[in-house]
Scaffold this active site. Structure first.
Site, short mmCIF file in Angstrom:
data_model
loop_
_atom_site.label_atom_id
_atom_site.label_comp_id
_atom_site.label_asym_id
_atom_site.label_seq_id
_atom_site.Cartn_x
_atom_site.Cartn_y
_atom_site.Cartn_z
N SER A 13 70.51 35.93 54.79
CA SER A 13 70.08 36.87 55.82
C SER A 13 69.75 36.10 57.11
O SER A 13 70.60 35.35 57.61
CB SER A 13 68.90 37.71 55.32
OG SER A 13 68.72 38.86 56.11
N LEU A 14 68.54 36.21 57.65
CA LEU A 14 68.17 35.42 58.84
C LEU A 14 68.44 33.93 58.61
O LEU A 14 68.84 33.21 59.52
CB LEU A 14 66.70 35.64 59.17
CG LEU A 14 66.09 34.74 60.26
CD1 LEU A 14 66.81 34.94 61.59
CD2 LEU A 14 64.60 35.02 60.39
#
Length: 249
Positions: free
Chosen positions: A88-89
């Site tokens: 994700s991030l």
């Protein structure tokens, strides 16, 4: 800045893993044994979580990348290859870190694995949330990811601290200016959840334009958060990919 988990004396590769927003090294529990003795797992532990919970978290990408690169570079001066996995991030953090490592040292990673994250040049269609109140931020995070354990939701003090970290990480994400820089020279493997409601398949496919080498897209029967539920498949693919690189060296 990170935790290293040696798995024996046969290490061929060092794999740096960057977790998703709000998470720390425990997101990768069990990965070291699954990856086997040839791969040394190095878990990125950013300020504000787990063992560094008293430290102020980052709220923008540039200082995060600069500090992370400074911490990592001294560990890249041996004969072992290295690779990154970002969830994700963490996928964007890994991508930016590899560019900065290359800029400062010329070192090139053997591989970049990204997971549940859109390509850096594609704007996210999701609305901004970092500015929301705690109540609204919690509601949005639960709707998007459903990733906060029940025991945290039941502990108001712990929940408040958790939301502070998530808010900081969302500021990093939402203030990130997607760069117009050259693609990486290393191959990229992108993982995507078939049922992910927050990152579309087209966004993940966009990573193909961020490498001048090979690109693979692997679709999992998962939603957005699958580091544990898909661990056997993820670690098998990562292990086989890196050991094949080792054999070719």
């Amino acid at each position: 800045m990170f935790q290293t988990t040696p798995t024996g004396n046969l290490e061929t590769f060092r794999l740096f893993c960057v977790p998703h927003a709000g998470a720390g090294p425990s997101a990768f529990r069990g990965w070291a044994s699954s990856l086997g003795p040839e791969i040394e797992l190095t878990l990125i532990e950013l300020p504000g979580r787990e063992g560094r919970f008293r430290e102020q978290p980052y709220v923008s990408m540039k200082p995060l990348i600069q500090d992370l690169c400074e911490a990592i570079l001294p560990h890249l001066n041996d004969d072992r290859g290295f690779a990154f996995f970002g969830n994700s991030l963490g996928g964007l953090v890994a991508f930016e870190t590899l560019h900065e490592i290359k800029r400062q040292s010329g070192y090139e990673a053997a591989h970049l694995f990204v997971s549940a994250t859109g390509a850096p040049h594609l704007p996210s269609p999701l609305p901004l949330v970092a500015h929301l109140s705690d109540v609204d931020l919690l509601g949005e995070i639960l709707t998007r990811y459903d990733g906060i354990p029940g025991e945290i939701l039941a502990d108001p003090e712990f929940l408040k601290a958790m939301l502070s970290i998530i808010r900081a990480d969302m500021r990093v994400l939402e203030s990130y200016v997607r760069p117009g820089i050259s693609p990486l020279d290393c191959p990229i493997t992108a993982f995507a959840g078939r049922y992910d409601q927050t990152v579309s398949l087209a966004e993940v496919e966009g990573w193909k334009s961020q490498t001048q080498a090979s690109f693979d897209l692997l679709l999992l029967d998962e939603d957005h958060l699958y580091l544990q539920s898909a661990r056997p498949k993820l670690t098998e693919i990562i292990r086989n990919t890196l050991l094949n690189v080792s054999c070719a060296r």
